[in-house]
Each structure stands twice: as structure tokens, then as C-alpha cells.
Design an enzyme around this catalytic site. Structure first.
Site, PDB file in Angstrom:
ATOM      1  N   GLN A  13       0.820  -1.225   0.000  1.00 37.57           N
ATOM      2  CA  GLN A  13       0.000   0.000   0.000  1.00 37.57           C
ATOM      3  C   GLN A  13       0.851   1.273   0.000  1.00 37.57           C
ATOM      4  O   GLN A  13       0.497   2.276  -0.614  1.00 37.57           O
ATOM      5  CB  GLN A  13      -0.902   0.003   1.251  1.00 37.57           C
ATOM      6  N   TYR A 140      -0.634  -9.317  14.935  1.00 37.28           N
ATOM      7  CA  TYR A 140      -0.023  -8.149  14.293  1.00 37.28           C
ATOM      8  C   TYR A 140       0.387  -7.121  15.361  1.00 37.28           C
ATOM      9  O   TYR A 140       1.517  -6.618  15.366  1.00 37.28           O
ATOM     10  CB  TYR A 140      -1.052  -7.567  13.320  1.00 37.28           C
TER      11      TYR A 140
HETATM   12  C1  AKB Z   1      -4.518  -2.519   9.857  1.00 38.66           C
HETATM   13  O1  AKB Z   1      -5.738  -2.241   9.841  1.00 38.66           O
HETATM   14  O2  AKB Z   1      -4.060  -3.635  10.119  1.00 38.66           O
HETATM   15  C2  AKB Z   1      -3.534  -1.416   9.567  1.00 38.66           C
HETATM   16  C3  AKB Z   1      -3.086  -0.710  10.798  1.00 38.66           C
HETATM   17  C4  AKB Z   1      -3.974   0.277  11.452  1.00 38.66           C
HETATM   18  O3  AKB Z   1      -2.008  -0.937  11.255  1.00 38.66           O
HETATM   19  N1  AKB Z   1      -4.081  -0.501   8.635  1.00 38.66           N
END
Ligand code: AKB
Length: 309
Positions: A13, A140
């Protein structure tokens, strides 16, 4: 400026907009990715690179005399929940290999994006301050928090200069791919194509967002300041505007579109509920003297204009 820059994960992105801005100011830019670019799509030199291949990263650094690395290789929040262990391996591996390959070379500074995903319900989500309790509940977010600890370690020991911003949802004309905040881009795409949209988040879910060009200016400013101006060894909060699916669709429709939305929450709702509604980025604005240019309406207007359908 004439930095010699390596971008890792350049086909995601963020890469294209960073490449454009860096080339414009006269830097040498080498783009790299594990995917291959579409023919004639690259504005700079490109090399195939797996971000987990430390030897190849080092070879590239030495061959091109790289002075700065922007490491964008990552699995995002929603995709990361489908295969958490691979997410850990990729996100942490890519950070550690890049840092290791850069030690004792021409590399002076590394940029590695963190995210609002480091926060959680314990962080005071109404307006999250820079340094608060963090118990991320996505893999994440866990990798972003662990990465922040790694960067602090290297910064505090004086072994490497690693800089970071906790990005909010980024609004771009390029596809995000696998995030919880992706709906902001998808709604713009569907509005432009005159297609209805099924939103995975509840209509009143407020999250912080930012125009990709403001992300680029903030990041390049951070990478350009003298180290003495940076008052944290970790990552900075960054914000611009806050919106919800309902507010965003109203903004889009106020530009003359007639986007129809159906709300069908899925697992992403729980992720969004654990993220800030707003971030307090006063530390970044004070240290770096940065302000966003695009508000919510200007962001929607500018990005929808750029979308090619
Ligand atoms: C996600 O939604 O995983 C990313 C972020 C906010 O880190 N866009």
C-alpha cells in the site's frame, strides 16, 4: 538530499507513494519486494528480495551503498489472525534480519512502521497517549509492540538508529490488503464504481485515519531530523482525523456519490473495538513540527479522484 534508499516491501500500500516523494527530492531509490512489479510500473530500480533473507539484504546494502532503509514488509491485522505464527515469523523476521544485515554497514537509519494495533482496552482508547499500558490482542499488534522493544534496545545501546511511527488507518488509492481499516479504501472504490458495499465494522466504530500523503510527509520529516530532536527511543503516535463507517460514507456521498452500505460485522469488529478512537500525537508534533494537510473531506475527495476504475 541524496540519500541512498532501499525500500523493502515496496509493492504494498505504501511503497509507490514513498518512492515518488523520495525520487522527487533527489534521492537514489532502490525498490524491493517478494512480488514482481507489473511491467512499466516501477519508477526506480527494482530487485527481487525476500525480507527474511539476511544475506541478500546485506549484499544489496553493500552493492548499492545504502544509507537508509524503509522496511514495509508486514502481514497486517486481519490477515494476521488467519495464520498468527506465520505473521510472527514474517513481521519479526523481517525487522530482525534488516537490522542485523545493516549493522556495521553504510546504513545510518532504518524506518520501520508500528501501528495503533499496539494498543488495547487498557490503553485509554478515547484518546491514547504516547506511552501507556499496551496489551495488544492481535498477533499483528503483538509483533508491532515486540518490534518497538527491539528498536528501543538498538537505539538505547547506540547500535543502530531506528525510527518509527504508529500508523493509523491509511487512506490511499493503492490497495491496503489485510487490515482492519481497509474499509476506508474499499468504500471509496465501490463509490467510484457505483457498487454497494458490505462493511465488516459496525457503523459507529470510530478509528483514527490519515491521508497517505500526510503519512509520507510525517515519515520523511522524522527520517530527516537530527537524532537529538527525537525524544523517544520507541515509536511515535500519529493522527490526523477520526471517522466511522457511517461518517465516512456520509462524507463520500456529500461529494456527489450514492454509496449504499450494508453492515455485517465479522471478526474485525473485535479488533477495531480494541484500538484507539483517537490518538494523542502531541509528542510527534512537538518534536518534528509536523501538521497534516488533509482533513476527512479533503482526503476522501483527493483519493477518490485518483482511483482508476
Ligand atoms: C490494519 O488495519 O491492520 C492497519 C493498521 C492500522 O495498522 N491498517
Amino acid at each position: 538530499m541524496n540519500n541512498r534508499i532501499l525500500i523493502i516491501g515496496a509493492l504494498g500500500q505504501l511503497g509507490g507513494v514513498f518512492i515518488e516523494a523520495l525520487l522527487k527530492r533527489g534521492d537514489f531509490v532502490l525498490a524491493s519486494d517478494i512480488n514482481t512489479p507489473k511491467k512499466d510500473n516501477m519508477k526506480c530500480e527494482f530487485v527481487f528480495l525476500d525480507a527474511l533473507n539476511e544475506r541478500k539484504i546485506k549484499k544489496i546494502i553493500l552493492k548499492y551503498n545504502i544509507s537508509q532503509i524503509y522496511n514495509f514488509a508486514a502481514v497486517l491485522s486481519a490477515k494476521g489472525e488467519k495464520d498468527p505464527m506465520t505473521t510472527w515469523d514474517i513481521n519479526m523476521g523481517a525487522l530482525l534480519k534488516v537490522v542485523k544485515a545493516s549493522l556495521n554497514t553504510s546504513v545510518q537509519t532504518i524506518f520501520w512502521p508500528s501501528s495503533i494495533a499496539v494498543f488495547s482496552k487498557h490503553s485509554g482508547l478515547a484518546c491514547v497517549k504516547n506511552d501507556v499500558t499496551m496489551f495488544p490482542n492481535t498477533m499483528y499488534g503483538i509483533t508491532k509492540l515486540a518490534g518497538e522493544k527491539i528498536m528501543s534496545y538498538y537505539n538505547e545501546k547506540g547500535l543502530m538508529d531506528i525510527r518509527s511511527i504508529r500508523y493509523p488507518g491509511v487512506v490511499s488509492s493503492t490497495e491496503p490488503g489485510g487490515g482492519t481499516t481497509d474499509y476506508v479504501v474499499e468504500m471509496l472504490q465501490n463509490a467510484k464504481e457505483n457498487k454497494p458495499y458490505t462493511c465488516p465494522l459496525r457503523k459507529d466504530t470510530v478509528l483514527p485515519m490519515i491521508h497517505i500523503k500526510d503519512v509520507v510527509t510525517a515519515t520523511l520529516e522524522l527520517m530527516g531530523v537530527e537524532k537529538e530532536k527525537i525524544s523517544t527511543s520507541g515509536a511515535y503516535n500519529l493522527g490526523s482525523f477520526e471517522t466511522s463507517p457511517e461518517k465516512w460514507s456520509n462524507t463520500i456521498n456529500s461529494l456527489g456519490y450514492s454509496l449504499k452500505i450494508t453492515y455485517k460485522e465479522d471478526f474485525r469488529q473485535k479488533i477495531a473495538d480494541s484500538w484507539p478512537k483517537k490518538v494523542d500525537d502531541s509528542l510527534f508534533r512537538r518534536d518534528i513540527a509536523w501538521e497534516p494537510i488533509y482533513d476527512e473531506r479533503a482526503t476522501a475527495e483527493d483519493i477518490i479522484e485518483q482511483l482508476v476504475i
